[in-house]
Design an enzyme around this catalytic site. Structure first.
Site, PDB file in Angstrom:
ATOM      1  N   ASP A 101      38.066  57.947  54.407  1.00 51.64           N
ATOM      2  CA  ASP A 101      39.103  57.800  53.380  1.00 51.64           C
ATOM      3  C   ASP A 101      40.276  58.689  53.736  1.00 51.64           C
ATOM      4  O   ASP A 101      40.093  59.758  54.346  1.00 51.64           O
ATOM      5  CB  ASP A 101      38.533  58.188  52.004  1.00 51.64           C
ATOM      6  N   HIS A 109      28.581  27.743  18.437  1.00 49.45           N
ATOM      7  CA  HIS A 109      28.426  26.474  19.159  1.00 49.45           C
ATOM      8  C   HIS A 109      27.784  26.802  20.512  1.00 49.45           C
ATOM      9  O   HIS A 109      28.218  27.746  21.191  1.00 49.45           O
ATOM     10  CB  HIS A 109      29.795  25.827  19.355  1.00 49.45           C
ATOM     11  N   ARG A 134      31.729  42.615  43.290  1.00 49.81           N
ATOM     12  CA  ARG A 134      31.615  42.053  41.940  1.00 49.81           C
ATOM     13  C   ARG A 134      31.134  43.076  40.937  1.00 49.81           C
ATOM     14  O   ARG A 134      30.453  42.713  39.988  1.00 49.81           O
ATOM     15  CB  ARG A 134      30.549  40.956  41.953  1.00 49.81           C
ATOM     16  N   TYR A 138      35.626  53.033  44.070  1.00 49.41           N
ATOM     17  CA  TYR A 138      34.488  52.759  43.197  1.00 49.41           C
ATOM     18  C   TYR A 138      33.556  51.693  43.768  1.00 49.41           C
ATOM     19  O   TYR A 138      32.440  51.546  43.293  1.00 49.41           O
ATOM     20  CB  TYR A 138      34.959  52.421  41.772  1.00 49.41           C
ATOM     21  N   CYS A 161      41.613  44.946  38.127  1.00 47.77           N
ATOM     22  CA  CYS A 161      41.032  43.687  38.593  1.00 47.77           C
ATOM     23  C   CYS A 161      41.491  42.498  37.758  1.00 47.77           C
ATOM     24  O   CYS A 161      42.170  41.610  38.269  1.00 47.77           O
ATOM     25  CB  CYS A 161      39.514  43.767  38.556  1.00 47.77           C
ATOM     26  N   LYS A 198      39.438  50.860  29.537  1.00 44.61           N
ATOM     27  CA  LYS A 198      38.337  50.308  28.751  1.00 44.61           C
ATOM     28  C   LYS A 198      37.352  51.401  28.346  1.00 44.61           C
ATOM     29  O   LYS A 198      37.454  52.534  28.809  1.00 44.61           O
ATOM     30  CB  LYS A 198      37.647  49.168  29.471  1.00 44.61           C
ATOM     31  N   THR A 207      39.567  42.575  47.490  1.00 41.64           N
ATOM     32  CA  THR A 207      40.010  41.283  46.955  1.00 41.64           C
ATOM     33  C   THR A 207      41.323  40.889  47.635  1.00 41.64           C
ATOM     34  O   THR A 207      42.255  41.692  47.704  1.00 41.64           O
ATOM     35  CB  THR A 207      40.238  41.414  45.430  1.00 41.64           C
ATOM     36  N   ARG A 225      44.273  52.975  35.034  1.00 44.20           N
ATOM     37  CA  ARG A 225      45.182  52.030  35.683  1.00 44.20           C
ATOM     38  C   ARG A 225      45.465  50.836  34.769  1.00 44.20           C
ATOM     39  O   ARG A 225      44.560  50.287  34.155  1.00 44.20           O
ATOM     40  CB  ARG A 225      44.602  51.555  37.012  1.00 44.20           C
ATOM     41  N   LYS A 284      36.135  34.759  44.366  1.00 44.83           N
ATOM     42  CA  LYS A 284      36.354  36.080  43.764  1.00 44.83           C
ATOM     43  C   LYS A 284      37.522  36.058  42.766  1.00 44.83           C
ATOM     44  O   LYS A 284      37.418  36.574  41.657  1.00 44.83           O
ATOM     45  CB  LYS A 284      36.628  37.107  44.863  1.00 44.83           C
ATOM     46  N   GLY A 288      43.591  45.668  30.794  1.00 40.48           N
ATOM     47  CA  GLY A 288      43.927  46.696  31.771  1.00 40.48           C
ATOM     48  C   GLY A 288      42.966  46.682  32.944  1.00 40.48           C
ATOM     49  O   GLY A 288      42.183  45.761  33.135  1.00 40.48           O
TER      50      GLY A 288
END
Ligand code: SAJ
Length: 426
Positions: free
Chosen positions: A30, A240, A150, A10, A256, A313, A117, A320, A202, A253
């Site tokens: 790949d 606040h 990122r 990705y 990362c 999400k 990472t 994953r 990172k 999940g």
């Protein structure tokens, strides 16, 4: 100039597409043969409209972008392979293999960039060791930099182009070379630093998010004991100007946020107790939700539940480290009858249904685990026709409670189950 991008996941694939669209000759590499075939045929679907468009243009033009399973000699090598966790430690083998393949073709003057990472010290340590096995000297004969990715899955084009980037060369010459290349598509500030600082930066980013979510989850659990609505309490605390607590949820999940803190924790277990506690808190959330499910079912004397949302999400097909998977295993071990449904799931699970109707038809409790748009847009009256179940557990405070209540449902949110159970006593 020929750029090879190793790892077309990705991050690697969109980066390769952007570089090729900027006019460079890019070759994507790949090990996944099926992926390469689909890419070659122009049939691969990318979860980002703009990147998909650019990819289709490249396929039509057919000049600057090619893909394959073997690495060929290039001028630039970008490594974007996974660094997964196995048995609580980080598996660097994909990065090491990529470096070995680069070492076979590396020449004087080449540039190597690591996007994956990694733990602080990896670029100057294991990566340099493998690349220098060629006899070439890092920073002198070839350039080397770490540029951590990122991007948010689902918003990749914007994040690749407009997010500030940290460029960490092993020396100034490497940083400058890497900046020139990324300047071809990055339209935001690029900050120069050294490789080790970039690596640390990172992992701090996702660690900060993990700890912040753990605070939200711990508040949810504590509010449940106090008898206060955690969602309202957090919303009010966030008024606040210097407070920004993230949201409680059924667990953290993805590949990362739950993983990256381990890169710091592994540095020194005695001095990373806060990070370890945060990890534990977030890891316990799927089981907490499953215990809530069991308590609700026990209270109403029923035993069937539907879990809606299996991916990690909203609006993503990535499963994953999915919290729902942990819930399913736990419910299974406790003998609770469960079904799951997710319109984004690419491969069915043992317990997953093909449609929402099938998933909810005989259940007593419906749990909204992941707030996919499809679920948020459901009309309570339509769901009421599909099922006899009239209790909803909302794990992310995404549903309009009043709308569901109007149609005869009882809606309880994560962090409010205990008070709900006591109230239903009276
Ligand atoms: N979550 C909560 N509460 C929240 C926010 C998230 O429980 O308030 C949960 C989500 O449901 C999900 C998990 O956390 O299960 C992670 O989701 P996310 O949206 O926080 O993160 P990712 O994994 O999709 O992407 C993150 C991003 N990092 C940051 O925002 C600091 C992204 O920018 C990184 O590129 C990516 O990790 C990565 O690859 O490192």
């Amino acid at each position: 100039m020929i750029v090879s991008v190793i790892g077309l996941g990705y991050v690697g694939l969109p980066t390769a597409i952007l570089l090729a669209s900027a006019g460079l000759h890019v070759r994507g590499v790949d090990i996944n043969e099926r992926l390469i075939e689909l890419l070659q045929r122009g049939e691969f679907k990318i979860e980002d409209e703009k990147i998909q468009e650019l990819y289709e243009q490249l396929v039509v033009n057919g000049e600057s972008f090619s893909v394959g399973t073997t690495l060929l000699q290039s001028d630039v090598y970008i490594i974007a392979v996974p660094t997964p966790v196995r048995d609580r430690s980080i598996d660097l083998s994909y990065v090491e293999t990529a470096c070995k393949n680069i070492a076979n073709v590396l020449r004087k003057g080449d540039l190597v960039i690591l996007e994956s990472t990694v733990a602080p010290g990896t670029t100057e340590g294991p990566v340099v060791d493998v690349l220098e096995s060629t006899g070439l000297k890092a920073g002198v004969d070839f350039y080397l930099a770490h540029i951590p990715e990122r991007v948010q899955p689902g918003n990749i084009y914007n994040e690749l182009v407009y997010n500030e980037r940290v460029i960490g060369g092993i020396n100034t010459a490497s940083t400058r070379k890497a900046m020139q290349l990324y300047g071809r598509f990055v339209k935001a500030t690029m900050v120069e630093t050294d490789a080790k600082t970039a690596e640390t930066t990172k992992v701090i980013e996702n660690t900060f998010r993990d700890v912040n979510i753990a605070i939200a989850n711990e508040i949810a659990v504590l509010c449940e004991h106090i008898g206060v609505d955690p969602w309202l309490a957090i919303e009010l605390a966030n008024k606040h100007p210097r407070v920004n607590v993230l949201k409680p949820g059924p667990g953290v999940g993805g590949h990362c946020v739950p993983i990256d803190p381990l890169f710091l924790i592994e540095q020194n277990r005695n001095e990373s107790l806060l990070l370890q506690h945060a990890r534990n808190r977030n890891d316990r959330m799927p089981r907490k939700v499953a215990d809530d499910i069991i308590a609700i079912l026990k209270k109403i004397g029923k035993d069937r539940v539907a879990l809606l949302g299996c991916t990690y999400k909203a609006n993503s097909s990535d499963e994953r480290e999915s919290p729902t998977k942990v819930m399913v295993d736990y419910l299974e071990s406790k003998g609770v009858q469960h079904r799951a449904y997710d319109p984004h799931l690419l491969r069915p699970w043992n317990c997953s249904s093909d449609s929402l109707e099938e998933a909810v038809q005989d259940v007593d409790l419906i749990v909204f685990v992941v707030p996919h748009t499809e679920f948020m847009e459901l009309r309570p009256e339509d769901v009421a026709r599909m099922t006899k179940g009239r209790i909803i557990l909302d794990c992310t405070n995404s549903m309009d409670a009043n709308a569901w209540k109007e149609k005869g449902f009882s809606l309880v949110r994560l962090g409010q189950v205990k008070p709900w159970l006591s109230a239903s006593d009276g």
